[in-house]
Motif scaffolding. Structure first.
Motif, PDB file in Angstrom:
ATOM      1  N   LEU A   6       1.096  -1.865   0.376  1.00 25.28           N
ATOM      2  CA  LEU A   6       0.150   0.067   0.466  1.00 25.28           C
ATOM      3  C   LEU A   6       0.855   1.304   0.198  1.00 25.28           C
ATOM      4  O   LEU A   6       2.235   1.055   0.728  1.00 25.28           O
ATOM      5  N   PRO A   7       0.233   2.960  -0.773  1.00 27.25           N
ATOM      6  CA  PRO A   7       1.174   3.360  -0.742  1.00 27.25           C
ATOM      7  C   PRO A   7       0.882   4.121   0.928  1.00 27.25           C
ATOM      8  O   PRO A   7       1.415   5.206   1.195  1.00 27.25           O
ATOM      9  N   HIS A   8      -0.141   4.115   1.241  1.00 22.52           N
ATOM     10  CA  HIS A   8       0.086   4.498   3.117  1.00 22.52           C
ATOM     11  C   HIS A   8       0.756   4.616   4.096  1.00 22.52           C
ATOM     12  O   HIS A   8       1.775   3.428   4.015  1.00 22.52           O
ATOM     13  N   ARG A   9       1.184   5.421   4.752  1.00 22.51           N
ATOM     14  CA  ARG A   9       2.069   5.718   6.476  1.00 22.51           C
ATOM     15  C   ARG A   9       1.270   6.020   7.281  1.00 22.51           C
ATOM     16  O   ARG A   9       0.313   6.723   6.606  1.00 22.51           O
ATOM     17  N   TRP A  10       2.195   5.811   8.222  1.00 25.04           N
ATOM     18  CA  TRP A  10       1.817   6.405   9.599  1.00 25.04           C
ATOM     19  C   TRP A  10       1.800   8.033   8.842  1.00 25.04           C
ATOM     20  O   TRP A  10       2.353   8.621   8.388  1.00 25.04           O
ATOM     21  N   PRO A  11       0.269   8.605   9.368  1.00 29.31           N
ATOM     22  CA  PRO A  11      -0.673   7.964  10.512  1.00 29.31           C
ATOM     23  C   PRO A  11      -1.908   7.317   9.556  1.00 29.31           C
ATOM     24  O   PRO A  11      -2.909   7.274  10.715  1.00 29.31           O
ATOM     25  N   MET A  12      -1.608   7.348   8.157  1.00 25.60           N
ATOM     26  CA  MET A  12      -2.957   6.996   7.610  1.00 25.60           C
ATOM     27  C   MET A  12      -2.780   5.402   7.349  1.00 25.60           C
ATOM     28  O   MET A  12      -3.841   4.894   6.788  1.00 25.60           O
ATOM     29  N   LEU A  13      -1.437   4.512   7.977  1.00 30.17           N
ATOM     30  CA  LEU A  13      -1.636   3.383   7.523  1.00 30.17           C
ATOM     31  C   LEU A  13      -2.889   2.417   8.375  1.00 30.17           C
ATOM     32  O   LEU A  13      -2.529   2.388   9.701  1.00 30.17           O
ATOM     33  N   MET A  14      -3.823   2.413   8.185  1.00 34.19           N
ATOM     34  CA  MET A  14      -4.738   1.767   8.966  1.00 34.19           C
ATOM     35  C   MET A  14      -5.275   0.119   9.295  1.00 34.19           C
ATOM     36  O   MET A  14      -6.862  -0.178   9.724  1.00 34.19           O
ATOM     37  N   ILE A  15      -4.230  -0.731   9.065  1.00 33.93           N
ATOM     38  CA  ILE A  15      -3.917  -1.986   8.730  1.00 33.93           C
ATOM     39  C   ILE A  15      -3.048  -2.903   9.062  1.00 33.93           C
ATOM     40  O   ILE A  15      -1.955  -2.584   8.930  1.00 33.93           O
ATOM     41  N   ASP A  16      -2.892  -3.542  10.571  1.00 34.62           N
ATOM     42  CA  ASP A  16      -2.153  -4.183  10.663  1.00 34.62           C
ATOM     43  C   ASP A  16      -1.509  -5.134  10.552  1.00 34.62           C
ATOM     44  O   ASP A  16      -0.237  -5.440  10.917  1.00 34.62           O
ATOM     45  N   ARG A  17      -2.465  -5.789   9.686  1.00 32.82           N
ATOM     46  CA  ARG A  17      -2.381  -7.311   9.301  1.00 32.82           C
ATOM     47  C   ARG A  17      -3.191  -7.657   9.011  1.00 32.82           C
ATOM     48  O   ARG A  17      -4.578  -7.701   8.450  1.00 32.82           O
ATOM     49  N   ALA A  18      -2.892  -9.027   7.589  1.00 31.91           N
ATOM     50  CA  ALA A  18      -4.022  -9.409   6.576  1.00 31.91           C
ATOM     51  C   ALA A  18      -3.797 -10.519   6.944  1.00 31.91           C
ATOM     52  O   ALA A  18      -2.162 -10.757   6.744  1.00 31.91           O
ATOM     53  N   TYR A  19      -5.298 -11.684   7.070  1.00 35.89           N
ATOM     54  CA  TYR A  19      -4.648 -12.956   6.525  1.00 35.89           C
ATOM     55  C   TYR A  19      -5.748 -13.376   5.890  1.00 35.89           C
ATOM     56  O   TYR A  19      -7.331 -13.345   5.453  1.00 35.89           O
ATOM     57  N   ASP A  20      -5.702 -14.803   5.313  1.00 35.91           N
ATOM     58  CA  ASP A  20      -6.991 -15.648   4.974  1.00 35.91           C
ATOM     59  C   ASP A  20      -7.889 -14.797   3.467  1.00 35.91           C
ATOM     60  O   ASP A  20      -8.690 -14.326   3.228  1.00 35.91           O
TER      61      ASP A  20
END
Length: 174
Positions: A32-46
């Motif tokens: 993703l191009p997002h960075r702090w403070p706009m990166l709003m997802i910590d982990r993805a699975y399944d």
């Protein structure tokens, strides 16, 4: 050759099951191009590339929006919950691009992340506060030209926090 064997051999092979993938926060920063403070997802699975996925957003009292929303009663803004779900959608979408580009030396996949086009029938059912862990879910639907409809939901434990439909662009213009 027996009839049973002939029938089994002539039956069409089932479509290969797509393997579900997991992505760490470091992987997501590359997707993703997002960075702090706009990166709003910590982990993805399944994550089934191009189909669906689940993710996690751990809500911390240190989030910058809590300073003003609200100072004496911290509540995660609904728009930030929607942004978290939209970023999971982007991970599912980029995972498909990466899967299709495997071994091709394709450019930075984060450049293919599109934009949020609309939010429909979004319902907020529970306040999200510091200490909560949002479980995010996204299932990509039909393509409408350069748009994609997506069903999303966010829960805290077994409680529904938000659910609705997003329409996202399938690439960037300009």
């Amino acid at each position: 050759m027996s009839t049973a064997t002939t029938t089994l051999l002539e039956a069409p092979a089932p479509a290969p099951a797509r393997k579900a993938l997991s992505y760490s926060s470091d992987d997501i920063k590359q997707m993703l191009p997002h960075r702090w403070p706009m990166l709003m997802i910590d982990r993805a699975y399944d994550v089934v590339p191009g189909v669906s996925g689940r993710g996690v957003k751990s809500v911390s009292v240190n989030e910058p929006f809590f300073a003003g929303h609200y100072p004496d009663h911290s509540i995660m803004p609904g728009v930030m919950i929607v942004e978290s779900m939209a970023q999971l959608v982007a991970v599912v979408y980029v995972a498909e691009i990466l899967e299709n580009a495997a071994g091709t030396g394709a450019d930075d996949a984060s450049r293919s992340v599109g934009y949020l086009g609309s939010i429909s029938n979004m319902k907020f059912s529970r306040l999200v506060v510091p200490g909560d862990q949002l479980t995010l879910e996204a299932r990509l639907g039909q393509r409408l030209g350069g748009l994609r409809q997506v069903k999303v939901r966010a829960t805290v434990g077994s409680e529904l926090a938000a659910a609705g439909t997003l329409v996202v662009t399938t690439g960037r213009k300009g």
